[in-house]
Design an enzyme around this catalytic site. Structure first.
Site, PDB file in Angstrom:
ATOM      1  N   ASP A  29      96.346  49.554  56.631  1.00  0.00           N
ATOM      2  CA  ASP A  29      96.389  51.097  57.290  1.00  0.00           C
ATOM      3  C   ASP A  29      97.908  51.411  56.729  1.00  0.00           C
ATOM      4  O   ASP A  29      98.779  50.749  56.319  1.00  0.00           O
ATOM      5  CB  ASP A  29      96.287  51.418  58.721  1.00  0.00           C
ATOM      6  CG  ASP A  29      96.139  52.756  58.950  1.00  0.00           C
ATOM      7  OD1 ASP A  29      95.997  53.785  58.720  1.00  0.00           O
ATOM      8  OD2 ASP A  29      95.793  53.139  60.208  1.00  0.00           O
ATOM      9  N   ASP A  46      89.835  60.564  60.405  1.00  0.00           N
ATOM     10  CA  ASP A  46      90.286  60.143  61.094  1.00  0.00           C
ATOM     11  C   ASP A  46      89.417  61.646  61.732  1.00  0.00           C
ATOM     12  O   ASP A  46      89.332  61.039  63.454  1.00  0.00           O
ATOM     13  CB  ASP A  46      91.106  60.212  61.486  1.00  0.00           C
ATOM     14  CG  ASP A  46      92.636  59.544  60.958  1.00  0.00           C
ATOM     15  OD1 ASP A  46      91.616  58.091  61.312  1.00  0.00           O
ATOM     16  OD2 ASP A  46      93.948  59.918  61.371  1.00  0.00           O
TER      17      ASP A  46
HETATM   18  C1  DGJ Z   1      95.475  55.686  61.623  1.00  0.00           C
HETATM   19  C2  DGJ Z   1      93.945  55.657  61.222  1.00  0.00           C
HETATM   20  O1  DGJ Z   1      93.507  56.163  60.361  1.00  0.00           O
HETATM   21  C3  DGJ Z   1      92.778  54.881  63.000  1.00  0.00           C
HETATM   22  O2  DGJ Z   1      91.870  54.914  62.137  1.00  0.00           O
HETATM   23  C4  DGJ Z   1      93.896  54.197  63.605  1.00  0.00           C
HETATM   24  O3  DGJ Z   1      93.144  52.929  62.133  1.00  0.00           O
HETATM   25  C5  DGJ Z   1      94.872  54.546  63.645  1.00  0.00           C
HETATM   26  N1  DGJ Z   1      96.178  54.691  62.579  1.00  0.00           N
HETATM   27  C6  DGJ Z   1      95.903  53.585  64.010  1.00  0.00           C
HETATM   28  O4  DGJ Z   1      97.111  53.868  64.343  1.00  0.00           O
END
Ligand code: DGJ
Length: 725
Positions: free
Chosen positions: A456, A526
């Site tokens: 991430d 997301d």
């Molecule tokens: C952002 C990501 O896009 C999410 O899927 C998740 O992993 C969160 N970060 C976790 O903090």
């Protein structure tokens, strides 16, 4: 088919850069700038020879600044003596072949006065209709040359009724499609986030040469800048016969001081051409990507459950075990533990602490990662884990020990990001590169069972300042960050070629071909709302294949939009990409689990077609016709899978009937509905139709589902499998 080269030394030569179905023609004359003559359909040698006779007007293939300065340029520099001009001329041409059959044609140009050169490269593959082009600037002098503009490539596009397709958006609404005619003036598509580059715009565009973009017809050029960092695409429509398209790293605040003897390599600009419209361009990119750029592009992906939307930071051993059991029980193959598993002095209970402290929190997970791997094994599935290694929080042991590792300007406090404390590590610093490598290396050495890493990246580079780079080189920060990232990922892949790695960056912040050699897939957004995903995945599919697009079934009401959407619909949307789940299975009813179990079994049947097949977009959600539809067809055309999703809940909406595409007209296909919930089969269930009929007429999709009254809802969707008889 690679490069057909006719270069005999000192005189004018025609360079024919050819792929199976496309040609680019250049003219190289020693002592003169390299000229661009043609890009489009594959030409016979006889037509190549007649290009100039046909009236083609060669233009500079890589325009540079200084002597004819009224146009946009691909490169501009300041020489050590302050001279701001370039005068490049062809000095040589060479061709090389990579072990995988790719061929690279390099035209070297040298400045007529200064010891400065630019190599323009063209890479082709025997089996892909994509040409990758990039530039390399070399400083052969004694002093430092400042690179002020350094595009990867330039493409002139003949003026006519040309439309531009580009992509825009924001966090949780990535990959939206924009289509507009190219008119006078300058169009700029850019990114300046620093770390991530595909939330707000994409580094890919299409040019439809025959007017309004069509899916199945029309001459269309596709271009993708393959880079993880800031980019700038420019299209200048001025007083010439061509739209001038430039693509490269965004030079804003990034002037590069090229030291004596140093070579600056720009990222590749991948180009394709198709006369099958946008669909043809997409299929060319998907094939090239799977075969030559995406990590493990030819291997099928596992069906996974990711813990994020199920438990967020509430990680504990019992919860992880329950999720692993549930996904295994529904037929899934992999469980990924997301954020929240680490931090000793600062346990990661929310987003304001612990990044950088990649030690398991044993109060949450007493048996550690080893225990989780063992539980996964017991359930017959694989285990994956989340990390965000380019980042730290001010509340972390890493930051306490190494405040010099973060990106921050001198004499100022850094502006902090997510959670009010997040900072970006300075990937330009080799010690930080080492640290990031060791995050992965330590995990993989200690737990070789780890099958998947979700990588991430949740902050932009907001503070311009490197504590590592010299005062003179502060403008190198963003470029050197991405070089450092690339070096680290190269090292990781050299040691761990097999692990699956997802590029996630606050959702869809790293959907770019630049990162795909290291990553197997990316998180599209997301936002997991199935309706909004139809739009986002539609846009993203223009350049990226389904195998790379992580697409998960999530809860209802949706956590981002709060929309209540049927499980059938959520599943049917997720099944059109790399299927996964992002849900708390213990909140699902037994009936929902059963339905999902059947859907997963169905997805396994079509997985090769979805993940390796050719995409045909049929009915665009952006057309406002109340539904969207697309299909995948296996390369041998023996199998296909058709998707249809309604987009509104009007009564009697008069939806269009959608003709199919990509099938063999002379073959007969038997139709079978997948993930079926209706009490009665569709009228065409088990029936056979010719490809010709299906492509001319399609099949009627009922507006609603025939289910018991209490199960009726306002969503309707269909997935059909077509198998050649
Ligand atoms: C952002 C990501 O896009 C999410 O899927 C998740 O992993 C969160 N970060 C976790 O903090």
């Amino acid at each position: 088919m690679g490069v057909a080269l006719a270069w005999h030394g000192a005189t004018a030569e025609t360079l024919h850069v050819a792929t199976p179905a496309t040609s680019m023609v250049l003219e190289a004359t020693e002592g003169r700038p390299l000229k661009f003559v043609y890009y489009g359909d594959r030409l016979a040698d006889a037509d190549v020879a007649m290009l100039e006779a046909s009236g083609a007007k060669p233009v500079d293939a890589y325009p540079v600044y200084g002597l004819t300065s009224h146009r946009e340029t691909a490169m501009s520099v300041t020489h050590p003596d302050g001279n701001m001009t370039l005068d490049l001329a062809v000095a040589g041409v060479k061709e090389s072949e990579d072990p995988d059959g790719a061929r690279v044609l390099t035209v070297s140009m040298a400045d007529k006065y200064y010891p400065f050169g630019v190599d323009i490269n063209y890479r082709t593959y025997p089996d892909a209709d994509v040409i990758e082009t990039w530039a390399e600037a070399v400083n052969n002098g004694k002093g430092t040359v400042i690179l002020r503009e350094f595009a990867s490539g330039f493409l002139p596009i003949r003026r006519d009724d040309v439309y531009l397709t580009s992509f825009y958006g924001t966090w949780a609404n990535e990959g939206r499609v924009s289509e507009r005619p190219l008119q006078h003036g300058m169009t700029v598509i850019k990114n300046k986030d620093g770390a991530r580059n595909s939330h707000t715009a994409h580094a890919e565009v299409m040019f439809s040469l025959d007017g309004r973009p069509q899916e199945h017809s029309g001459r269309t050029i596709g271009a993708a800048l393959c880079y993880s960092g800031n980019y700038r695409l420019r299209i200048d429509t001025g007083d010439s016969d061509v739209h001038e398209f430039y693509a490269g790293i965004n030079e804003d605040n990034s002037a590069y001081r090229l030291a004596r003897g140093e070579r600056f390599v720009t990222p590749p600009l991948a180009l394709t051409y198709s006369d099958e419209g946008k669909g043809g361009v997409s299929r060319n990119f998907h094939r090239w990507g799977r075969d030559h750029r995406l990590a493990h592009g030819k291997d099928l992906r596992k069906i996974l459950l990711n813990s994020w939307e199920g438990v967020y930071f509430d990680i504990n051993e019992e919860g992880m075990a329950q999720m692993m059991h549930d996904i295994a029980d529904m037929g899934g193959e992999l469980f990924v533990m997301d954020d929240g598993w680490f931090g000793v002095k600062y346990p990661r209970n929310n987003d304001s602490t612990s990044l950088g402290d990649w030690t398991v929190d044993t109060t949450k997970l007493p048996s550690g990662i080893a225990g989780l791997c063992a539980t996964a094994k017991k359930n017959g599935i694989r285990f994956g884990i989340w990390i965000e290694p380019e980042m730290t929080n001010t509340l972390s042991e890493l930051y306490e020990a190494h405040p010099e590792y973060v990106i921050k300007p001198s004499h100022r406090d850094a502006v902090q990001g997510r959670g009010g404390t997040q900072l970006v590590l300075d990937m330009a610093n080799p010690k930080v590169q080492d640290l990031v490598f060791h995050v992965v290396d330590t995990l993989m050495t200690n737990y070789p069972e780890i099958d998947y890493i979700k990588w991430d990246s949740n902050a932009p580079i907001m503070n311009h300042g490197s504590q590592y780079l010299s005062a003179d080189n502060q403008s190198h920060l963003v470029i050197d960050f991405h070089r450092g990232l690339a070096k680290t990922l190269d090292r990781i892949r050299a040691k761990y070629p097999d692990v699956t790695i997802q590029a996630c960056a606050s959702g869809g912040g790293r959907a770019n071909w630049g990162v795909m050699p290291w990553f197997d897939e990316f998180w599209v957004s997301d936002n997991t709302d199935a309706v909004q995903r139809v739009y986002m995945q539609w846009g993203t599919s223009h350049f990226f294949p389904a195998i790379a697009m992580a697409s998960h079934i999530s809860a209802s009401p949706n956590h981002q939009t709060h929309r209540i959407i049927s499980l059938k619909y959520r599943t049917d949307v997720a099944m059109s990409g790399r299927l996964g789940m992002e849900i708390q299975p213990k909140d699902m009813t037994a009936e929902e689990k059963d339905q999902t179990r059947r859907a997963i079994a169905d997805y396994k049947k079509i997985r090769p077609v979805v993940q390796q097949g050719d995409l045909y977009r049929l009915l665009s959600p952006y057309d406002g016709k109340g539904a969207a539809s697309l299909m995948y067809v296996s390369p041998d055309k023996n199998e296909a899978v058709y998707y249809w999703w309604r987009l509104n809940n009007d009564i009697n909406p008069q939806l269009p009937r959608v003709p199919m595409a990509g099938l063999d007209p002379d073959a007969t296909y038997t139709v079978h509905e997948l993930n079926r919930i209706d009490n009665e089969p569709l009228p065409f269930e088990g029936k056979s139709f010719t490809g010709r009929y299906l492509m001319a007429n399609g099949l009627e999709m009922p507006e609603t589902h025939k289910v018991d009254y209490h199960k009726l809802n306002d969503y309707s969707s269909r997935v059909l499998q077509l198998i050649k008889k």
